[in-house]
Structures are given as C-alpha cells and as structure tokens.
Design a protein around this motif. Structure first.
Motif, PDB file in Angstrom:
ATOM      1  N   MET A   1      -0.831  -1.938  -3.612  1.00 27.89           N
ATOM      2  CA  MET A   1      -1.665  -1.274  -4.565  1.00 27.89           C
ATOM      3  C   MET A   1      -2.974  -2.004  -4.648  1.00 27.89           C
ATOM      4  O   MET A   1      -3.018  -3.188  -4.721  1.00 27.89           O
ATOM      5  CB  MET A   1      -0.982  -1.268  -5.916  1.00 27.89           C
ATOM      6  CG  MET A   1      -1.756  -0.556  -6.980  1.00 27.89           C
ATOM      7  SD  MET A   1      -2.595  -1.624  -8.100  1.00 27.89           S
ATOM      8  CE  MET A   1      -1.642  -3.055  -8.130  1.00 27.89           C
ATOM      9  N   PRO A  27      -4.560   2.904  -7.257  1.00 27.03           N
ATOM     10  CA  PRO A  27      -3.181   2.425  -7.016  1.00 27.03           C
ATOM     11  C   PRO A  27      -2.169   3.555  -6.873  1.00 27.03           C
ATOM     12  O   PRO A  27      -1.229   3.446  -6.084  1.00 27.03           O
ATOM     13  CB  PRO A  27      -2.887   1.584  -8.270  1.00 27.03           C
ATOM     14  CG  PRO A  27      -4.214   1.159  -8.766  1.00 27.03           C
ATOM     15  CD  PRO A  27      -5.148   2.292  -8.464  1.00 27.03           C
ATOM     16  N   VAL A  31       0.038   3.705  -3.033  1.00 23.91           N
ATOM     17  CA  VAL A  31       1.476   3.553  -2.775  1.00 23.91           C
ATOM     18  C   VAL A  31       1.952   4.506  -1.681  1.00 23.91           C
ATOM     19  O   VAL A  31       3.012   4.295  -1.087  1.00 23.91           O
ATOM     20  CB  VAL A  31       2.309   3.768  -4.064  1.00 23.91           C
ATOM     21  CG1 VAL A  31       2.005   2.711  -5.090  1.00 23.91           C
ATOM     22  CG2 VAL A  31       2.098   5.160  -4.635  1.00 23.91           C
ATOM     23  N   ARG A  32       1.161   5.560  -1.386  1.00 27.61           N
ATOM     24  CA  ARG A  32       1.545   6.512  -0.341  1.00 27.61           C
ATOM     25  C   ARG A  32       0.759   6.331   0.949  1.00 27.61           C
ATOM     26  O   ARG A  32       1.047   7.007   1.940  1.00 27.61           O
ATOM     27  CB  ARG A  32       1.361   7.952  -0.849  1.00 27.61           C
ATOM     28  CG  ARG A  32       2.177   8.253  -2.092  1.00 27.61           C
ATOM     29  CD  ARG A  32       2.223   9.731  -2.391  1.00 27.61           C
ATOM     30  NE  ARG A  32       0.921  10.321  -2.605  1.00 27.61           N
ATOM     31  CZ  ARG A  32       0.260  10.298  -3.759  1.00 27.61           C
ATOM     32  NH1 ARG A  32       0.797   9.689  -4.814  1.00 27.61           N
ATOM     33  NH2 ARG A  32      -0.906  10.873  -3.882  1.00 27.61           N
ATOM     34  N   GLU A  35       3.177   5.123   3.706  1.00 27.78           N
ATOM     35  CA  GLU A  35       4.433   5.859   3.878  1.00 27.78           C
ATOM     36  C   GLU A  35       4.311   6.814   5.059  1.00 27.78           C
ATOM     37  O   GLU A  35       4.042   8.006   4.913  1.00 27.78           O
ATOM     38  CB  GLU A  35       4.780   6.628   2.595  1.00 27.78           C
ATOM     39  CG  GLU A  35       5.139   5.724   1.416  1.00 27.78           C
ATOM     40  CD  GLU A  35       5.482   6.503   0.163  1.00 27.78           C
ATOM     41  OE1 GLU A  35       5.413   7.756   0.207  1.00 27.78           O
ATOM     42  OE2 GLU A  35       5.799   5.872  -0.851  1.00 27.78           O
ATOM     43  N   ARG A 171       4.272  -6.621  -5.320  1.00 28.02           N
ATOM     44  CA  ARG A 171       5.141  -5.467  -5.590  1.00 28.02           C
ATOM     45  C   ARG A 171       6.589  -5.821  -5.277  1.00 28.02           C
ATOM     46  O   ARG A 171       6.883  -6.383  -4.223  1.00 28.02           O
ATOM     47  CB  ARG A 171       4.713  -4.256  -4.756  1.00 28.02           C
ATOM     48  CG  ARG A 171       3.336  -3.717  -5.097  1.00 28.02           C
ATOM     49  CD  ARG A 171       2.859  -2.703  -4.091  1.00 28.02           C
ATOM     50  NE  ARG A 171       3.744  -1.552  -3.978  1.00 28.02           N
ATOM     51  CZ  ARG A 171       3.644  -0.636  -3.017  1.00 28.02           C
ATOM     52  NH1 ARG A 171       2.732  -0.764  -2.070  1.00 28.02           N
ATOM     53  NH2 ARG A 171       4.474   0.396  -2.996  1.00 28.02           N
ATOM     54  N   ARG A 173      10.338  -3.997  -5.070  1.00 26.48           N
ATOM     55  CA  ARG A 173      10.998  -2.688  -4.987  1.00 26.48           C
ATOM     56  C   ARG A 173      12.490  -2.868  -4.708  1.00 26.48           C
ATOM     57  O   ARG A 173      12.871  -3.673  -3.858  1.00 26.48           O
ATOM     58  CB  ARG A 173      10.345  -1.829  -3.911  1.00 26.48           C
ATOM     59  CG  ARG A 173      10.991  -0.471  -3.723  1.00 26.48           C
ATOM     60  CD  ARG A 173      10.174   0.429  -2.803  1.00 26.48           C
ATOM     61  NE  ARG A 173       8.955   0.910  -3.447  1.00 26.48           N
ATOM     62  CZ  ARG A 173       8.247   1.949  -3.020  1.00 26.48           C
ATOM     63  NH1 ARG A 173       8.639   2.637  -1.941  1.00 26.48           N
ATOM     64  NH2 ARG A 173       7.156   2.319  -3.647  1.00 26.48           N
ATOM     65  N   GLU A 191      10.359   0.357  -8.763  1.00 27.69           N
ATOM     66  CA  GLU A 191       9.379  -0.658  -8.357  1.00 27.69           C
ATOM     67  C   GLU A 191       8.576  -1.139  -9.553  1.00 27.69           C
ATOM     68  O   GLU A 191       8.252  -0.366 -10.467  1.00 27.69           O
ATOM     69  CB  GLU A 191       8.423  -0.092  -7.312  1.00 27.69           C
ATOM     70  CG  GLU A 191       7.300  -1.054  -6.910  1.00 27.69           C
ATOM     71  CD  GLU A 191       6.314  -0.449  -5.928  1.00 27.69           C
ATOM     72  OE1 GLU A 191       6.738  -0.141  -4.802  1.00 27.69           O
ATOM     73  OE2 GLU A 191       5.135  -0.270  -6.286  1.00 27.69           O
ATOM     74  N   GLN A 220       2.005  -1.583 -12.683  1.00 29.94           N
ATOM     75  CA  GLN A 220       2.557  -0.270 -12.352  1.00 29.94           C
ATOM     76  C   GLN A 220       4.081  -0.300 -12.332  1.00 29.94           C
ATOM     77  O   GLN A 220       4.693  -1.317 -11.996  1.00 29.94           O
ATOM     78  CB  GLN A 220       2.051   0.205 -10.992  1.00 29.94           C
ATOM     79  CG  GLN A 220       2.535  -0.631  -9.806  1.00 29.94           C
ATOM     80  CD  GLN A 220       1.862  -0.231  -8.521  1.00 29.94           C
ATOM     81  OE1 GLN A 220       0.637  -0.134  -8.454  1.00 29.94           O
ATOM     82  NE2 GLN A 220       2.653   0.018  -7.482  1.00 29.94           N
ATOM     83  N   ILE A 222       7.310   2.388 -11.022  1.00 30.63           N
ATOM     84  CA  ILE A 222       7.625   3.597 -10.260  1.00 30.63           C
ATOM     85  C   ILE A 222       9.129   3.817 -10.290  1.00 30.63           C
ATOM     86  O   ILE A 222       9.910   2.880 -10.101  1.00 30.63           O
ATOM     87  CB  ILE A 222       7.139   3.501  -8.801  1.00 30.63           C
ATOM     88  CG1 ILE A 222       5.613   3.370  -8.744  1.00 30.63           C
ATOM     89  CG2 ILE A 222       7.591   4.713  -7.997  1.00 30.63           C
ATOM     90  CD1 ILE A 222       5.079   3.108  -7.346  1.00 30.63           C
ATOM     91  N   GLY A 244       5.402   7.724 -11.952  1.00 31.62           N
ATOM     92  CA  GLY A 244       4.610   6.514 -11.821  1.00 31.62           C
ATOM     93  C   GLY A 244       3.790   6.268 -13.071  1.00 31.62           C
ATOM     94  O   GLY A 244       3.219   7.207 -13.655  1.00 31.62           O
ATOM     95  N   TYR A 246       0.725   3.745 -14.254  1.00 34.18           N
ATOM     96  CA  TYR A 246      -0.280   2.792 -13.792  1.00 34.18           C
ATOM     97  C   TYR A 246      -1.238   2.515 -14.949  1.00 34.18           C
ATOM     98  O   TYR A 246      -1.772   3.454 -15.548  1.00 34.18           O
ATOM     99  CB  TYR A 246      -1.062   3.366 -12.603  1.00 34.18           C
ATOM    100  CG  TYR A 246      -0.180   3.858 -11.480  1.00 34.18           C
ATOM    101  CD1 TYR A 246       0.133   3.047 -10.404  1.00 34.18           C
ATOM    102  CD2 TYR A 246       0.354   5.155 -11.507  1.00 34.18           C
ATOM    103  CE1 TYR A 246       0.959   3.498  -9.373  1.00 34.18           C
ATOM    104  CE2 TYR A 246       1.179   5.605 -10.489  1.00 34.18           C
ATOM    105  CZ  TYR A 246       1.470   4.780  -9.425  1.00 34.18           C
ATOM    106  OH  TYR A 246       2.290   5.228  -8.416  1.00 34.18           O
TER     107      TYR A 246
END
Length: 330
Positions: A1, A27, A31-32, A35, A171, A173, A191, A220, A222, A244, A246
């Motif tokens: 992030m 942020p 996060v994506r 991915e 982070r 997770r 997360e 954050q 999630i 999420g 934030y």
C-alpha cells in the motif's frame, strides 16, 4: 500500500470517489496492483494461486522433482490521462512437502511521469518484498504473508516540486481454505497494514506558496471471503466479497466490493477466464484472460482488466490493464 497526501490541490470530479482524499484512495487501489490474474481466477477461494489468499500456495503439492516454480510477471496499467503504471514481479514457490510451501516475491512499480487532470506531473516509485507460506491439512488450508514496501510519490508543476512523500508500509495477511464438500472451496482472507509517512508540500495562499511538513500513519483493514465450485476438472466459478477500511487523520474510506468469474477448460492445455467486479458506489469493471500449458514444466498466463481502479479516476481517468506471467516448474 502506498500513500500520497494530496495537499497541493483538491480532487476533481468525474468519479464517485472524488469526495475522498488521495491518501486513502491510492492504498485501496494499490492492494490490487500486484494481483495478477492467473490460473484459477482472482478469488480468495483459488486452489492454485496465492495472489490473494496465501493459503492457496500450499493447497496442491507440486509434483515436480524439486518442487520449485519460478514465475516472472509484468502488468501495465494504462490510465486515460496518460499515466502508465508498470508493475514487475518475480516469485519463487518452494514446496517443502513436510513444512508447507514458501513463496518469496519481489515487486517493482514505476510510472512514465505523465500529467494528471490537475496539471501536475506524477512520479511514483515502489519496491516491495513479500514472503508467503501455506500448508494444507486434508480439507483445511492455512497461510500467512508478510510484506515490506518502500514508496515515493512526487508531484511537479513544471520545474516546481509541489509535493513529495516517502512511506514505509507493513502488511500482515492471514488466509484460510476449507473444502466443505466435493468440488466446493471456501476461502477467507484478513489483512492489517500500516504505513508511516513523511510529506513536504507547497500550499497556495494569497501571499504565495507556503511550505509545510507532515508526519502521519495510514492504516488499513481488509476482510475478503470467497467461494468457488469446480464444475469440471479445473473449470471453476467463483464469487467474492471484499470489505476494506483505509484511514489517516485526513480522511477515511470504506470499500464494499463484489466480484465473480469463471474459468473454463477448452482442452487440457488451454483455459479461458472471464470476470466482473462492482462496488457499493456503482463502479463496474470486467476482466478476461487465458492460460496456456505449453509443456508440463511451462505455462503462460495472459490477462486484461478494464476499469478496475475507480479510486484513481479523479486524477487519472479510467484504466486498462494488460498482464502476462510465465511459470517454469522444476
């Protein structure tokens, strides 16, 4: 992030996220960024890829002699205002058989320094180190990941540096998988992340620009459950929900996002994917992709995502993302 405190100018309209500060919108999109849409689809209930759920890296045992998979990948996020975000990743997956599967990952992000809708030149540089672990216990899989990120965001107005921020992000997770019945799989990811940052900016006043310094921490949370059903060998449908939260001292953003998709096997070596996502603010995006197994030890993933980052529209417009990943098994 990653984090930029947009002090120099307010966000423009054109997106339902224009009412939120950039310090919480970036942020939510970041996060994506990493991915990559690969085999199994972008779901917390993926059986093969740990891009979202770290428990997925250990769900299947790697049959190859050394139990190793090397996967370089590249994504380019092309934004309508001209900014291109380049994401480069390198991962190594190692199945120890006894102690679970470990996956160290490196990510690098850079941009082409284009101009935003506010007329500012945007420069963005990120380096991330990530370590994931996953292990399966019959019908249950567990996993965890830890990542560290260094980020720099700079806004220039011609030769004038309007703002500059530096951040370190941490982070944590945790993920789980559960097979309640044959062909069904339930996934859950949670997360927590925090990012202390330092920012300098020039704030316009009636008397000219005034320099300011800010120190703060962005945080954050999630939570993402998902479910998938394998209706044929390696052909899967999936549905996810993501919450999420934030926040900084400047603003708070809560995201409710829903996604779903399908992966269908055309042959033993070719798989097609399609999916869509929408959030509680009415933003809709879609994706498509394919996986080609060129040999037992080699596969190629290609993907396209349309408008999957609505949080960035006020500055950058809509997005078009191209992804490619090559997996080599040993």
């Amino acid at each position: 992030m990653l984090l930029l405190v947009s002090i120099a100018s307010p966000a423009l309209g054109g997106s339902d996220y224009g009412d939120k500060d950039f310090s919480v919108r970036l942020p939510a999109a970041f996060v994506r960024f990493t991915e990559v849409t690969v085999f199994g689809g972008p779901t917390a209930a993926n059986r093969t890829s740990g891009a979202i759920n770290p428990a997925s890296v250990g769900w299947f045992s790697l049959p190859d002699k050394l139990g190793l998979v090397v996967t370089p990948s590249y994504s380019q996020i092309r934004l309508d205002e001209g900014t291109n975000i380049n994401v480069i990743s390198e991962s190594l997956t190692w199945d120890t058989k006894k102690f679970g599967t470990f996956q160290p990952v490196l990510n690098q992000i850079c941009v082409n320094r284009a101009t935003t809708r506010q007329g500012l030149e945007f420069d963005y540089e990120v380096k991330t180190s990530l370590l994931q672990w996953g292990k399966r216990f019959e019908k249950v899989g567990i996993g965890a990941s830890l990542s560290y990120t260094e980020a720099e965001v700079v806004n220039n107005l011609g030769p004038l540096r309007v703002s500059e921020s530096h951040a370190e992000n941490y982070r944590f997770r945790v993920g789980g998988l559960y097979e309640p019945a044959k062909n069904w799989l339930i996934g859950l990811v949670t997360e927590y992340g925090f990012s202390p940052f330092r920012a300098r900016a020039l704030v316009p006043t009636l008397g000219g620009f005034v320099p300011v310094k800010i120190k703060d921490t962005q945080e954050q949370y999630i939570l993402r459950p998902g479910i998938s059903y394998e209706y044929a060998p390696m052909s899967v449908v999936h549905v996810d929900y993501e919450y999420g939260n934030y926040y900084t001292t400047f603003d708070r953003l809560q995201v409710h996002r829903f996604s779903g998709g399908v992966q269908h096997s055309l042959t033993q070596w070719l798989y097609l994917r399609a999916g869509a996502a929408f959030d509680a603010r009415g933003n809709i995006g879609w994706s498509g992709g394919l996986t080609v197994f060129m040999a037992k030890w080699c596969s190629l993933d290609l993907g396209y995502l349309c408008d999957m980052y609505p949080e960035l529209r006020p500055e950058f417009g809509r997005s078009h993302t191209w992804q490619v990943a090559l997996s080599l098994r040993f």
